[in-house]
Design a protein around this motif. Structure first.
Motif, PDB file in Angstrom:
ATOM      1  N   CYS A  68       0.825  -1.213   0.000  1.00 50.08           N
ATOM      2  CA  CYS A  68       0.000   0.000   0.000  1.00 50.08           C
ATOM      3  C   CYS A  68       0.858   1.261   0.000  1.00 50.08           C
ATOM      4  CB  CYS A  68      -0.931   0.011   1.214  1.00 50.08           C
ATOM      5  SG  CYS A  68      -2.292  -1.169   1.102  1.00 50.08           S
ATOM      6  N   GLN A  69       2.025   1.202   0.617  1.00 50.09           N
ATOM      7  CA  GLN A  69       2.891   2.373   0.686  1.00 50.09           C
ATOM      8  C   GLN A  69       3.796   2.496  -0.535  1.00 50.09           C
ATOM      9  OE1 GLN A  69       4.447   3.168   4.894  1.00 50.09           O
ATOM     10  NE2 GLN A  69       3.768   1.042   5.055  1.00 50.09           N
ATOM     11  N   PHE A  70       4.011   1.376  -1.245  1.00 45.96           N
ATOM     12  CA  PHE A  70       4.887   1.411  -2.410  1.00 45.96           C
ATOM     13  C   PHE A  70       4.169   1.831  -3.688  1.00 45.96           C
ATOM     14  CE2 PHE A  70       6.094  -1.105  -6.199  1.00 45.96           C
ATOM     15  CZ  PHE A  70       7.247  -0.399  -6.539  1.00 45.96           C
ATOM     16  N   LEU A  71       2.958   1.365  -3.888  1.00 48.27           N
ATOM     17  CA  LEU A  71       2.261   1.592  -5.156  1.00 48.27           C
ATOM     18  C   LEU A  71       2.163   3.071  -5.553  1.00 48.27           C
ATOM     19  CD1 LEU A  71      -0.599  -1.077  -5.198  1.00 48.27           C
ATOM     20  CD2 LEU A  71       1.468  -0.990  -6.606  1.00 48.27           C
ATOM     21  N   LEU A  76       3.216   7.393  -9.333  1.00 49.28           N
ATOM     22  CA  LEU A  76       3.336   8.850  -9.393  1.00 49.28           C
ATOM     23  C   LEU A  76       4.747   9.355  -9.655  1.00 49.28           C
ATOM     24  CD1 LEU A  76       1.087   9.769  -6.308  1.00 49.28           C
ATOM     25  CD2 LEU A  76       0.479   9.975  -8.725  1.00 49.28           C
ATOM     26  N   PHE A  77       5.707   8.446  -9.893  1.00 54.24           N
ATOM     27  CA  PHE A  77       7.096   8.907  -9.913  1.00 54.24           C
ATOM     28  C   PHE A  77       7.374   9.923 -11.015  1.00 54.24           C
ATOM     29  CE2 PHE A  77       7.364   5.556 -13.040  1.00 54.24           C
ATOM     30  CZ  PHE A  77       8.347   5.971 -13.913  1.00 54.24           C
ATOM     31  N   PHE A 128      -0.398   7.613   3.121  1.00 58.02           N
ATOM     32  CA  PHE A 128       1.000   7.733   3.535  1.00 58.02           C
ATOM     33  C   PHE A 128       1.918   7.539   2.332  1.00 58.02           C
ATOM     34  CE2 PHE A 128       0.031   7.196   8.105  1.00 58.02           C
ATOM     35  CZ  PHE A 128       0.997   8.037   8.639  1.00 58.02           C
ATOM     36  N   GLY A 129       1.582   6.566   1.489  1.00 60.04           N
ATOM     37  CA  GLY A 129       2.407   6.290   0.323  1.00 60.04           C
ATOM     38  C   GLY A 129       2.464   7.457  -0.642  1.00 60.04           C
ATOM     39  N   VAL A 130       1.334   8.146  -0.837  1.00 61.12           N
ATOM     40  CA  VAL A 130       1.309   9.326  -1.712  1.00 61.12           C
ATOM     41  C   VAL A 130       2.219  10.417  -1.141  1.00 61.12           C
ATOM     42  CG1 VAL A 130      -0.134  11.180  -2.628  1.00 61.12           C
ATOM     43  CG2 VAL A 130      -0.986   8.816  -2.620  1.00 61.12           C
ATOM     44  N   ALA A 131       2.109  10.648   0.175  1.00 67.23           N
ATOM     45  CA  ALA A 131       2.954  11.670   0.813  1.00 67.23           C
ATOM     46  C   ALA A 131       4.427  11.319   0.675  1.00 67.23           C
ATOM     47  CB  ALA A 131       2.569  11.808   2.282  1.00 67.23           C
ATOM     48  N   ARG A 132       4.758  10.060   0.890  1.00 62.48           N
ATOM     49  CA  ARG A 132       6.153   9.644   0.789  1.00 62.48           C
ATOM     50  C   ARG A 132       6.646   9.702  -0.653  1.00 62.48           C
ATOM     51  NH1 ARG A 132       7.087   4.158   3.998  1.00 62.48           N
ATOM     52  NH2 ARG A 132       9.192   4.582   3.240  1.00 62.48           N
ATOM     53  N   ALA A 133       5.742   9.490  -1.624  1.00 63.81           N
ATOM     54  CA  ALA A 133       6.129   9.571  -3.029  1.00 63.81           C
ATOM     55  C   ALA A 133       6.639  10.965  -3.381  1.00 63.81           C
ATOM     56  CB  ALA A 133       4.943   9.197  -3.921  1.00 63.81           C
ATOM     57  N   PHE A 134       6.020  12.009  -2.830  1.00 63.25           N
ATOM     58  CA  PHE A 134       6.478  13.379  -3.058  1.00 63.25           C
ATOM     59  C   PHE A 134       7.647  13.739  -2.144  1.00 63.25           C
ATOM     60  CE2 PHE A 134       2.356  13.657  -5.099  1.00 63.25           C
ATOM     61  CZ  PHE A 134       2.591  14.524  -6.154  1.00 63.25           C
ATOM     62  N   GLU A 369       9.199  -1.496   0.500  1.00 63.88           N
ATOM     63  CA  GLU A 369       7.787  -1.828   0.618  1.00 63.88           C
ATOM     64  C   GLU A 369       7.389  -3.042  -0.225  1.00 63.88           C
ATOM     65  OE1 GLU A 369       8.745   1.399   0.412  1.00 63.88           O
ATOM     66  OE2 GLU A 369       8.187   1.978   2.459  1.00 63.88           O
ATOM     67  N   LEU A 370       7.848  -3.076  -1.508  1.00 66.32           N
ATOM     68  CA  LEU A 370       7.536  -4.243  -2.325  1.00 66.32           C
ATOM     69  C   LEU A 370       8.271  -5.473  -1.802  1.00 66.32           C
ATOM     70  CD1 LEU A 370       5.859  -5.074  -4.738  1.00 66.32           C
ATOM     71  CD2 LEU A 370       7.819  -4.588  -6.216  1.00 66.32           C
ATOM     72  N   GLY A 371       9.459  -5.246  -1.243  1.00 62.76           N
ATOM     73  CA  GLY A 371      10.182  -6.345  -0.608  1.00 62.76           C
ATOM     74  C   GLY A 371       9.418  -6.901   0.588  1.00 62.76           C
TER      75      GLY A 371
END
Length: 424
Positions: A68-71, A76-77, A128-134, A369-371
């Motif tokens: 959920c945090q990786f996707l 969005l990269f 959380f994942g969206v925030a971490r992506a930015f 996360e994917l790991g």
């Protein structure tokens, strides 16, 4: 001090002291903001992991926490990297931490209301994942705008340590706070995220090179194109991807704490803290004794050691041996992170740094996360112990294969400047 472009070094002089970088007040605020945010992330990670496994007792759900945090980083990269190159990295970093604070507030509210299903938690973790992506591309790129080229290796070592120091104290604090009351754990995380956002906004806006051409498909994919053309950067990033993707064991620590080592929430905090303790011990060593020669070979060697210690942890049924193995895993991983990040920042022009770091964060996210999802899925199929042990053995193999696939990376000697590689 005035932030300097890393492309313009200062005159050579005596080696800086171990803590000299903190004389740069802008870097100090940046470092503290990352520390508070990372500390809060650790509290949330321990709390969510224990809460989900206590609710469902399903290893696959622990893998879904990472997925959920990786996707969002994967999806969005292209947007996050372009944003980090075109807009204020400082503001993006602050807004991202504020969004994580909102996520902690949501988890607190769900816990107070009474959690009967894991689904709402997974939804919050996507946020959380969206925030971490930015956050990732902006924060990784911002540090280079705050320091000079001479300060960069030490800044990167301490930059990594903000996460690692938090990884020492945060999991223990998270386990203790969650043991007292989950509401307290999420409340403390919320306050620390808020402090991190305020600290970032207190940083004086640094100079930042931006792309001259308007956004287009060509400029958006420039990060990919640069990484593919620079085999040193490609080899370093992909090595981390496959090594940690296969060797990661953090997602399964709740299973080890509850079912294998039987050490409870407080023991889970100690297990989560051990890799960070090893990493910060290595940071303290590296800031006084940086890698001066054969940097590529050093990185490959310690990636292999990371895999070997992962095997030891996976097979251990003794708490003290498990903690020692995790400590050595963290120390080994820290050296590879130090070499990889220094190489990537030295070899990347500032105007594409955000996009390159966005791609790097996808690779890092995939390896973490994917790991975690990979570990949870394999543990669901064959059990936690073989999932960890076989993954560690595979990491040793990856280090050997990559050393042959990327001879340019293997031949890297120094981390003080970009090297012109021989053509043979």
């Amino acid at each position: 001090m005035t932030p300097a472009d890393p492309s313009t070094g200062a005159a050579d002089g005596a080696a800086p002291g171990r803590f000299a970088i903190f004389g740069n007040s802008q870097f100090l605020r940046y470092w503290l903001s990352r520390f508070f945010a990372a500390f809060a992330v650790q509290i949330v990670s321990v709390s969510v992991g224990w809460q989900i496994y206590d609710l469902t007792r399903d290893p696959l759900d622990l893998g879904l926490v990472g997925l959920c945090q990786f996707l969002p980083s994967l999806l969005l990269f292209l947007v996050t990297g372009t944003a980090a190159d075109r807009y204020s990295r400082r503001r993006i970093m602050a807004f991202s931490i504020a969004a994580e604070a909102a996520g902690a507030a949501a988890l607190l509210w769900l816990t107070i209301q009474g959690l009967s299903s894991a689904t709402p938690v997974f939804i919050v973790l996507i946020g959380f994942g969206v925030a971490r992506a930015f956050f990732g591309p902006a924060s990784q790129s911002l540090v280079v705008n705050l320091v000079s080229r001479e300060e960069l290796p030490q800044a990167i070592a301490w930059n990594s340590s903000s996460w690692q120091i938090a990884s020492i104290v945060g999991p223990v604090a998270g386990g203790l706070l969650y043991g007292l009351n989950p509401d307290i754990a999420y409340s403390v995380a919320l306050l620390m995220f808020a402090a991190g956002a305020v600290l970032v906004l207190s940083i004086r806006a640094p100079a930042q090179r931006t792309p001259g051409q308007p956004p287009s498909l060509e400029t958006i994919v420039a990060g990919f194109r640069f990484i593919w053309s620079e085999k040193v950067v490609l080899g370093a990033i992909s090595l981390d991807l496959f090594a940690v993707l296969l060797g990661g064991a953090v997602a399964l620590l709740p299973i080890y704490a509850r079912d294998i080592l039987e050490v409870g929430p407080w023991g889970l905090g100690l297990l989560r803290a051990a890799p960070g303790l090893g990493a910060i011990a290595m940071v303290l060593y590296l800031t006084a004794h940086p890698v001066r020669d054969h940097a590529g070979l050093v990185m490959f060697g310690f990636v292999a050691l990371f895999g070997a210690f992962t095997v030891v942890f996976g097979l251990s049924t003794v708490p003290w041996l498990s903690i020692v193995a995790l400590f050595l895993m963290g120390a080994s991983d820290m050296i590879s992170v130090y070499v990889r990040e220094t190489l990537m920042q030295l070899w990347t022009p500032d105007e594409v740094r955000g996009r390159v770091n966005a791609v790097n964060m996808v690779f890092v996210g995939a390896s973490n996360e994917l790991g975690e999802f990979r570990a949870g899925l394999v543990a669901f199929w064959i059990g936690a112990v073989p999932a960890v042990a076989l993954g560690g053995a595979a990491t040793v193999g990856v280090a050997a294969i990559w050393s042959m696939l990327f001879p340019e990376l293997r031949r890297i000697r120094t981390l003080n400047h970009r090297e012109e590689q021989p053509t043979h």
